[in-house]
Design a protein around this motif. Structure first.
Motif, PDB file in Angstrom:
ATOM      1  N   VAL A 151      66.113  55.333  41.807  1.00  0.00           N
ATOM      2  CA  VAL A 151      65.017  55.757  42.691  1.00  0.00           C
ATOM      3  C   VAL A 151      64.201  54.543  43.113  1.00  0.00           C
ATOM      4  O   VAL A 151      64.313  53.458  42.527  1.00  0.00           O
ATOM      5  N   SER A 152      63.370  54.717  44.112  1.00  0.00           N
ATOM      6  CA  SER A 152      62.531  53.611  44.581  1.00  0.00           C
ATOM      7  C   SER A 152      61.448  53.302  43.556  1.00  0.00           C
ATOM      8  O   SER A 152      61.092  54.173  42.743  1.00  0.00           O
ATOM      9  N   PHE A 156      59.563  56.027  41.222  1.00  0.00           N
ATOM     10  CA  PHE A 156      59.516  55.979  39.762  1.00  0.00           C
ATOM     11  C   PHE A 156      58.082  56.139  39.263  1.00  0.00           C
ATOM     12  O   PHE A 156      57.831  56.775  38.243  1.00  0.00           O
ATOM     13  N   GLU A 157      57.119  55.574  39.989  1.00  0.00           N
ATOM     14  CA  GLU A 157      55.708  55.727  39.606  1.00  0.00           C
ATOM     15  C   GLU A 157      55.315  57.203  39.616  1.00  0.00           C
ATOM     16  O   GLU A 157      54.648  57.683  38.689  1.00  0.00           O
ATOM     17  N   TYR A 158      55.721  57.924  40.648  1.00  0.00           N
ATOM     18  CA  TYR A 158      55.375  59.340  40.751  1.00  0.00           C
ATOM     19  C   TYR A 158      56.107  60.172  39.697  1.00  0.00           C
ATOM     20  O   TYR A 158      55.566  61.149  39.171  1.00  0.00           O
ATOM     21  N   SER A 203      54.521  51.433  35.379  1.00  0.00           N
ATOM     22  CA  SER A 203      55.930  51.808  35.294  1.00  0.00           C
ATOM     23  C   SER A 203      56.807  50.655  35.770  1.00  0.00           C
ATOM     24  O   SER A 203      56.527  50.055  36.804  1.00  0.00           O
ATOM     25  N   LYS A 204      57.835  50.352  34.992  1.00  0.00           N
ATOM     26  CA  LYS A 204      58.747  49.259  35.343  1.00  0.00           C
ATOM     27  C   LYS A 204      60.171  49.788  35.340  1.00  0.00           C
ATOM     28  O   LYS A 204      60.737  50.060  34.288  1.00  0.00           O
ATOM     29  N   ARG A 205      60.727  49.912  36.530  1.00  0.00           N
ATOM     30  CA  ARG A 205      62.109  50.378  36.693  1.00  0.00           C
ATOM     31  C   ARG A 205      63.014  49.164  36.464  1.00  0.00           C
ATOM     32  O   ARG A 205      63.472  48.527  37.393  1.00  0.00           O
ATOM     33  N   TYR A 206      63.254  48.879  35.169  1.00  0.00           N
ATOM     34  CA  TYR A 206      63.927  47.647  34.761  1.00  0.00           C
ATOM     35  C   TYR A 206      65.303  47.913  34.181  1.00  0.00           C
ATOM     36  O   TYR A 206      65.581  48.990  33.656  1.00  0.00           O
ATOM     37  N   LYS A 207      66.132  46.875  34.255  1.00  0.00           N
ATOM     38  CA  LYS A 207      67.404  46.879  33.549  1.00  0.00           C
ATOM     39  C   LYS A 207      67.285  46.039  32.279  1.00  0.00           C
ATOM     40  O   LYS A 207      67.913  46.342  31.271  1.00  0.00           O
ATOM     41  N   GLY A 208      66.475  45.004  32.338  1.00  0.00           N
ATOM     42  CA  GLY A 208      66.349  44.088  31.211  1.00  0.00           C
ATOM     43  C   GLY A 208      65.163  44.400  30.322  1.00  0.00           C
ATOM     44  O   GLY A 208      64.776  45.556  30.152  1.00  0.00           O
ATOM     45  N   ILE A 232      55.695  52.069  30.799  1.00  0.00           N
ATOM     46  CA  ILE A 232      56.920  52.863  30.791  1.00  0.00           C
ATOM     47  C   ILE A 232      58.019  52.079  31.498  1.00  0.00           C
ATOM     48  O   ILE A 232      57.841  51.638  32.630  1.00  0.00           O
ATOM     49  N   THR A 233      59.162  51.910  30.827  1.00  0.00           N
ATOM     50  CA  THR A 233      60.267  51.178  31.439  1.00  0.00           C
ATOM     51  C   THR A 233      61.592  51.865  31.150  1.00  0.00           C
ATOM     52  O   THR A 233      61.747  52.542  30.123  1.00  0.00           O
ATOM     53  N   THR A 234      62.531  51.693  32.058  1.00  0.00           N
ATOM     54  CA  THR A 234      63.892  52.169  31.828  1.00  0.00           C
ATOM     55  C   THR A 234      64.675  51.161  30.992  1.00  0.00           C
ATOM     56  O   THR A 234      65.804  51.431  30.592  1.00  0.00           O
TER      57      THR A 234
END
Length: 289
Positions: A151-152, A156-158, A203-208, A232-234
């Motif tokens: 997601v964008s 992700f924030e929402y 929120s951090k839409r992260y891989k690392g 919050i991170t992925t």
């Protein structure tokens, strides 16, 4: 000369995993068990912070692989979701690396036979059976994280805002872009009818992995604006980031990584449809072979 195939590194955690659970009183949460192994073995931060290509923590992933084989061997009980617990057999068992490897090869062969049956007796190369992938995967969890990473950043924030709302937060809002100062949103948590707490979330839409510096930057941004922060991170957090988040005398920052994020979605069934899935208990059938 053909390149030598990589052996399954996670075998070395079979014995320490059993030892760690004994130290914890025979049961523990997955991360708690990993932390105990790291403490008992004196592992370096470089080892504990390493990630796979997917962003999953490498060490914890290897411990999860080890756990699966110990479940098949009847040393761990898999009946309680989210908790690792020794069986009576497991409580009395200690393993050398050689004994661990024997367990590994035994269950690799059993699973190879099962795969051959499923594939209509297609041959599976013997040399491939002594290897293990870098990463253990659980499809529902992988699917959810993959979707969240797709997601964008704004989306992700929402999503994070809705997740917090489902977990009891009220008066939630996302801050306008360019004016957030590192804060993605605010909310209020009602601890009881008399006490509420204002929180800020990022929120951090992260891989690392999220670093210690990023935790410090977030803390600086929320000073005077909120009593507590939630990140919050992925992905995951480095050990230094975890230590910084709970540093004495500083505004506390709660850390939600990809694994905990999945648990939060599952608890409130946000964006998930529950279904019954039965897993074959290979250990039960092993005694009849």
């Amino acid at each position: 000369m053909p390149q030598k195939k990589k052996q399954a590194e996670f075998i070395k955690w079979f014995g320490p995993l059993l030892d760690a659970l004994r130290e914890l009183g025979y049961s523990g949460k997955p991360r708690e068990v990993s932390e105990k192994i790291a403490e008992m073995k004196g592992l370096k931060e470089r080892t504990l912070d390493a990630t796979l290509k997917s962003g999953t923590n490498r060490f914890h992933n290897q411990v999860a692989w080890a756990r699966q084989y110990l479940v098949w061997e009847g040393l761990l009980d898999s009946s309680i979701r989210g908790t690792w617990r020794l069986t009576e057999k497991g409580k009395k068992t200690s393993l050398t690396e050689e004994e661990a490897r024997e367990i590994f090869l035994k269950w690799v062969e059993i699973n190879r036979q099962i795969r051959e049956e499923k594939a209509g007796k297609q041959q599976v190369a013997k040399e491939e059976s002594t290897e293990a992938p870098d990463e253990i995967t659980f499809s529902a969890e992988d699917d959810l994280l993959s979707v969240l990473k797709s997601v964008s950043p704004e989306g992700f924030e929402y999503i994070c805002m809705e997740l917090l709302r489902e977990h009891g937060f009220v008066s939630l809002s996302v801050t306008p872009k360019g004016a957030d100062g590192g804060i993605d949103g605010f909310g209020v948590l009602e601890i009881n009818p008399f006490v509420t707490m204002k929180i800020a979330f990022q929120s951090k839409r992260y891989k690392g992995s999220v670093s210690r510096a990023q935790i410090g930057d977030f803390r600086s941004a929320i000073m005077g604006k909120a009593e507590k922060g939630i990140m919050i991170t992925t992905g995951t957090y480095t050990r230094a980031a975890q230590q910084e988040a709970s540093r004495d005398g500083a505004t506390p920052i709660e850390l939600i990584d990809g694994e905990k994020l999945i648990q939060m979605f599952e608890k409130v069934e946000l964006g998930l449809k529950p279904k019954v899935v039965y897993e074959v208990d290979l250990n039960y059938f092993d005694k009849f072979r």
